[in-house]
Design a protein around this motif. Structure first.
Motif, PDB file in Angstrom:
ATOM      1  N   ARG A  75       4.061   1.749  12.048  1.00 16.37           N
ATOM      2  CA  ARG A  75       3.795   2.989  11.306  1.00 16.37           C
ATOM      3  C   ARG A  75       4.335   2.883   9.893  1.00 16.37           C
ATOM      4  N   VAL A  76       3.637   3.535   8.969  1.00 15.47           N
ATOM      5  CA  VAL A  76       4.154   3.619   7.603  1.00 15.47           C
ATOM      6  C   VAL A  76       5.352   4.564   7.620  1.00 15.47           C
ATOM      7  N   VAL A  77       6.457   4.109   7.052  1.00  9.46           N
ATOM      8  CA  VAL A  77       7.642   4.969   6.956  1.00  9.46           C
ATOM      9  C   VAL A  77       8.080   5.007   5.493  1.00  9.46           C
ATOM     10  N   PRO A  78       8.834   6.035   5.098  1.00 10.55           N
ATOM     11  CA  PRO A  78       9.280   6.081   3.703  1.00 10.55           C
ATOM     12  C   PRO A  78      10.243   4.927   3.415  1.00 10.55           C
ATOM     13  N   ALA A  79      10.112   4.344   2.237  1.00 11.24           N
ATOM     14  CA  ALA A  79      11.016   3.248   1.859  1.00 11.24           C
ATOM     15  C   ALA A  79      12.315   3.812   1.280  1.00 11.24           C
ATOM     16  N   HIS A  80      12.419   5.137   1.248  1.00  8.65           N
ATOM     17  CA  HIS A  80      13.619   5.792   0.729  1.00  8.65           C
ATOM     18  C   HIS A  80      14.055   6.868   1.709  1.00  8.65           C
ATOM     19  N   LEU A  81      15.331   7.130   1.730  1.00 12.79           N
ATOM     20  CA  LEU A  81      15.805   8.305   2.456  1.00 12.79           C
ATOM     21  C   LEU A  81      15.338   9.536   1.684  1.00 12.79           C
ATOM     22  N   PRO A  82      15.361  10.696   2.323  1.00  2.94           N
ATOM     23  CA  PRO A  82      14.996  11.903   1.585  1.00  2.94           C
ATOM     24  C   PRO A  82      15.820  12.085   0.298  1.00  2.94           C
ATOM     25  N   LEU A  83      16.985  11.437   0.233  1.00  5.45           N
ATOM     26  CA  LEU A  83      17.800  11.539  -0.976  1.00  5.45           C
ATOM     27  C   LEU A  83      17.096  10.858  -2.132  1.00  5.45           C
ATOM     28  N   ALA A  84      16.758  11.613  -3.139  1.00  5.45           N
ATOM     29  CA  ALA A  84      15.940  11.058  -4.212  1.00  5.45           C
ATOM     30  C   ALA A  84      16.678  10.041  -5.074  1.00  5.45           C
ATOM     31  N   TRP A  85      18.005   9.991  -4.980  1.00  6.72           N
ATOM     32  CA  TRP A  85      18.721   9.112  -5.898  1.00  6.72           C
ATOM     33  C   TRP A  85      18.449   7.634  -5.682  1.00  6.72           C
ATOM     34  N   THR A  86      17.851   7.255  -4.540  1.00  8.23           N
ATOM     35  CA  THR A  86      17.556   5.837  -4.358  1.00  8.23           C
ATOM     36  C   THR A  86      16.240   5.449  -5.035  1.00  8.23           C
ATOM     37  N   SER A 125       2.336  -5.795   2.538  1.00 12.81           N
ATOM     38  CA  SER A 125       3.140  -4.855   3.310  1.00 12.81           C
ATOM     39  C   SER A 125       4.539  -5.417   3.456  1.00 12.81           C
ATOM     40  N   VAL A 126       5.479  -4.523   3.690  1.00 16.82           N
ATOM     41  CA  VAL A 126       6.855  -4.926   3.949  1.00 16.82           C
ATOM     42  C   VAL A 126       7.301  -4.149   5.175  1.00 16.82           C
ATOM     43  N   MET A 127       8.055  -4.814   6.076  1.00 18.52           N
ATOM     44  CA  MET A 127       8.373  -4.135   7.328  1.00 18.52           C
ATOM     45  C   MET A 127       9.817  -4.345   7.724  1.00 18.52           C
ATOM     46  N   HIS A 128      10.299  -3.396   8.514  1.00 20.92           N
ATOM     47  CA  HIS A 128      11.633  -3.493   9.096  1.00 20.92           C
ATOM     48  C   HIS A 128      11.449  -3.768  10.581  1.00 20.92           C
ATOM     49  N   PRO A 129      11.985  -4.901  11.087  1.00 22.26           N
ATOM     50  CA  PRO A 129      11.732  -5.259  12.483  1.00 22.26           C
ATOM     51  C   PRO A 129      12.581  -4.501  13.491  1.00 22.26           C
ATOM     52  N   ALA A 183      -6.495  -2.639  12.215  1.00 18.54           N
ATOM     53  CA  ALA A 183      -5.910  -1.301  12.017  1.00 18.54           C
ATOM     54  C   ALA A 183      -4.966  -1.277  10.820  1.00 18.54           C
ATOM     55  N   ALA A 184      -4.167  -2.341  10.653  1.00 23.32           N
ATOM     56  CA  ALA A 184      -3.170  -2.374   9.585  1.00 23.32           C
ATOM     57  C   ALA A 184      -3.811  -2.237   8.208  1.00 23.32           C
ATOM     58  N   THR A 185      -4.961  -2.879   8.024  1.00 20.17           N
ATOM     59  CA  THR A 185      -5.579  -2.887   6.686  1.00 20.17           C
ATOM     60  C   THR A 185      -6.273  -1.565   6.354  1.00 20.17           C
ATOM     61  N   LYS A 186      -6.299  -0.653   7.319  1.00 18.69           N
ATOM     62  CA  LYS A 186      -6.832   0.691   7.028  1.00 18.69           C
ATOM     63  C   LYS A 186      -5.805   1.506   6.236  1.00 18.69           C
ATOM     64  N   ASN A 187      -4.544   1.075   6.292  1.00 19.88           N
ATOM     65  CA  ASN A 187      -3.500   1.720   5.483  1.00 19.88           C
ATOM     66  C   ASN A 187      -3.524   1.138   4.075  1.00 19.88           C
ATOM     67  N   PRO A 188      -3.099   1.934   3.091  1.00 21.77           N
ATOM     68  CA  PRO A 188      -3.056   1.396   1.729  1.00 21.77           C
ATOM     69  C   PRO A 188      -2.095   0.216   1.623  1.00 21.77           C
ATOM     70  N   SER A 189      -2.366  -0.648   0.668  1.00 17.79           N
ATOM     71  CA  SER A 189      -1.518  -1.802   0.417  1.00 17.79           C
ATOM     72  C   SER A 189      -0.208  -1.358  -0.223  1.00 17.79           C
ATOM     73  N   GLY A 190       0.855  -2.152   0.002  1.00 18.78           N
ATOM     74  CA  GLY A 190       2.124  -1.906  -0.683  1.00 18.78           C
ATOM     75  C   GLY A 190       3.082  -0.977   0.027  1.00 18.78           C
ATOM     76  N   ARG A 191       2.809  -0.666   1.301  1.00 21.26           N
ATOM     77  CA  ARG A 191       3.657   0.293   2.023  1.00 21.26           C
ATOM     78  C   ARG A 191       4.713  -0.389   2.892  1.00 21.26           C
ATOM     79  N   PHE A 192       5.647   0.444   3.374  1.00 18.11           N
ATOM     80  CA  PHE A 192       6.767  -0.007   4.190  1.00 18.11           C
ATOM     81  C   PHE A 192       6.540   0.445   5.637  1.00 18.11           C
ATOM     82  N   TYR A 193       6.753  -0.444   6.610  1.00 15.56           N
ATOM     83  CA  TYR A 193       6.421  -0.145   8.006  1.00 15.56           C
ATOM     84  C   TYR A 193       7.589  -0.345   8.953  1.00 15.56           C
ATOM     85  N   GLN A 194       7.596   0.452   9.987  1.00 12.99           N
ATOM     86  CA  GLN A 194       8.456   0.194  11.133  1.00 12.99           C
ATOM     87  C   GLN A 194       7.679   0.587  12.377  1.00 12.99           C
ATOM     88  N   ASP A 195       7.706  -0.278  13.393  1.00  8.03           N
ATOM     89  CA  ASP A 195       6.996  -0.001  14.647  1.00  8.03           C
ATOM     90  C   ASP A 195       5.545   0.426  14.411  1.00  8.03           C
TER      91      ASP A 195
END
Length: 306
Positions: A271-282, A212-216, A257-269
């Protein structure tokens, strides 16, 4: 008030008992564990009875932090390893040595990071923040995966940073930041984008480990104060404490609880959050992501001790 500190608002949905767990018999490695979020993480794990390997650049600061942690928790299973992640060859040597000496590593927390105010190169001629944030993390994790893999409930938690990273498309043409003006915070954001890609790729390659990767959130740490003094001054009132910043790291490292989420996701607080803005160009293409992995693979090999 919760509007000043976003953590307080977010923490309303936290499940208290998620972190009411023992870490006894489990082994954790935390890079950059002598201050800020790293130290808060080490302390919380030691408090729960875990064995902690602190990997730090500065021996004196690390020993001081270790003494604090042992005194506060009564847990003596806290070990200091002196390593500068920007020293590419030494990262290999450390990781290979660690595998020979220790039989278990349940959780690796990639917490250390560097934001440089100017471009500097290491002994191997690599730009220092890239060496620390990307190649160092790549080598340390890659080398330790076999040890982590054979340990119980294995996990790798890395720190991302949301701001900046979200507007950064993966770029692999200028890994050494030797072209154009050097902007340390933007370079850092690009490294964090690369770290997200690493996490996603490792999760695919090593399905038994939970990555997992997270933003603190924005945390009041020496790194932020030194790298972005104006931002730090203007935001001080709403910055989180290192303990608040460490919450999601601990949740990812310890909770069931954390390991119930799929591996390789991005988290904040928590929760799984998108690692990209809605803008697809990233978004980067799978080809570019594989190219990054191959580049790092080749680069890492050239510094591998035989």
């Amino acid at each position: 008030s919760s509007c000043r500190n976003p953590y307080l608002a977010a923490s309303k949905h936290f499940v208290e008992k998620d972190l009411e767990v023992s870490a006894a018999g489990r082994v954790f490695m935390i890079t950059g564990a002598n201050s800020g979020i790293g130290k808060a993480t080490a302390l919380a794990i030691a408090k729960r009875g875990g064995t902690v390997h602190m990997v730090c650049r500065n021996k004196d600061k690390a020993e001081e932090a270790r003494a604090d942690i042992v005194k506060e928790t009564g847990n003596k299973e806290v070990y200091v390893h002196v390593l500068d992640l920007s020293e590419t060859k030494k990262v290999w040597e450390f990781a290979e040595g660690f595998k020979k000496k220790y039989k278990t590593l349940n959780v690796l927390v990639n917490n250390a990071g560097a934001i440089m105010n100017q471009r500097e190169v290491n002994a191997e001629g690599l730009e220092k923040s890239f060496a620390t944030n990307v190649l160092g993390v790549f080598i340390l994790t890659k080398s330790l995966i076999p040890l982590i893999e054979k340990s119980l409930d294995p996990r790798v938690v890395s720190h991302g940073v949301l701001w900046g990273m979200l507007v950064q498309k993966l770029r692999i043409g200028n890994l050494q930041s030797d072209r154009g003006r050097f902007d340390g915070t933007m370079v850092y954001a690009q490294h964090k984008r690369q770290q997200v890609v690493l996490t996603e790729q490792w999760a695919k390659a090593h399905p038994t480990i939970h990555f997992s990767v997270m933003h603190p959130g924005w945390v009041d740490t020496p790194t932020v104060a030194n790298a972005m003094p104006d931002f730090h001054r203007s935001m001080k009132a709403s910055l989180r404490s290192p303990e608040q910043g460490a919450d999601t790291v601990l949740w990812l490292a310890l909770s069931e609880a954390a390991t119930k989420n799929p591996s390789g996701r991005f988290y904040q607080d928590r929760r799984v959050v998108p690692a990209h803005l809605p803008l697809a160009w990233t978004h980067s293409s799978p080809l570019e992501e594989q190219k990054l992995m191959a580049l790092l693979e080749d680069m890492a090999k050239t510094f591998q001790p035989h």
